[in-house]
Design a protein around this motif. Sequence first.
Motif, short mmCIF file in Angstrom:
data_model
loop_
_atom_site.label_atom_id
_atom_site.label_comp_id
_atom_site.label_asym_id
_atom_site.label_seq_id
_atom_site.Cartn_x
_atom_site.Cartn_y
_atom_site.Cartn_z
N GLY A 183 -24.77 14.47 23.53
CA GLY A 183 -23.60 14.53 22.65
C GLY A 183 -23.84 13.83 21.33
N GLY A 184 -24.50 12.69 21.36
CA GLY A 184 -24.82 11.97 20.13
C GLY A 184 -25.78 12.74 19.26
N PHE A 185 -26.76 13.38 19.87
CA PHE A 185 -27.72 14.18 19.12
C PHE A 185 -27.03 15.37 18.46
N ILE A 186 -26.22 16.08 19.23
CA ILE A 186 -25.52 17.25 18.68
C ILE A 186 -24.56 16.85 17.58
N ALA A 187 -23.81 15.78 17.78
CA ALA A 187 -22.85 15.33 16.76
C ALA A 187 -23.57 14.93 15.48
N THR A 188 -24.71 14.29 15.62
CA THR A 188 -25.47 13.91 14.44
C THR A 188 -26.01 15.14 13.72
N GLN A 189 -26.50 16.12 14.47
CA GLN A 189 -27.04 17.33 13.85
C GLN A 189 -25.96 18.17 13.18
#
Length: 83
Positions: free
Chosen positions: A43-49
């Motif tokens: 979730g953190g990776f997707i939100a950052t991307q």
Amino acid sequence: MGIISWIVLGLIAGAIAKFIMPGNDPGGFFVTIIIGIVGAVIGGFIATQLGLGGLDGFSWHSLIVAILGSLVLLVGYRMIKRA
């Protein structure tokens, strides 16, 4: 936020996800916590991307992202294990 922060946040998110979606999950509480950690990182990776704001440090925004990632992964896990 660093990967270690997402892991710690994932522990919290996994516990909250288990509270939100109670049930007799295959693997029990500890598997749900691991799903929380993985869900928080994803979730953190997707939100950052997606550019949904900087996720620097602990905030309500990062907690919500971690919980949502954990819930999505928990639903997917339940669907795969019950099929």
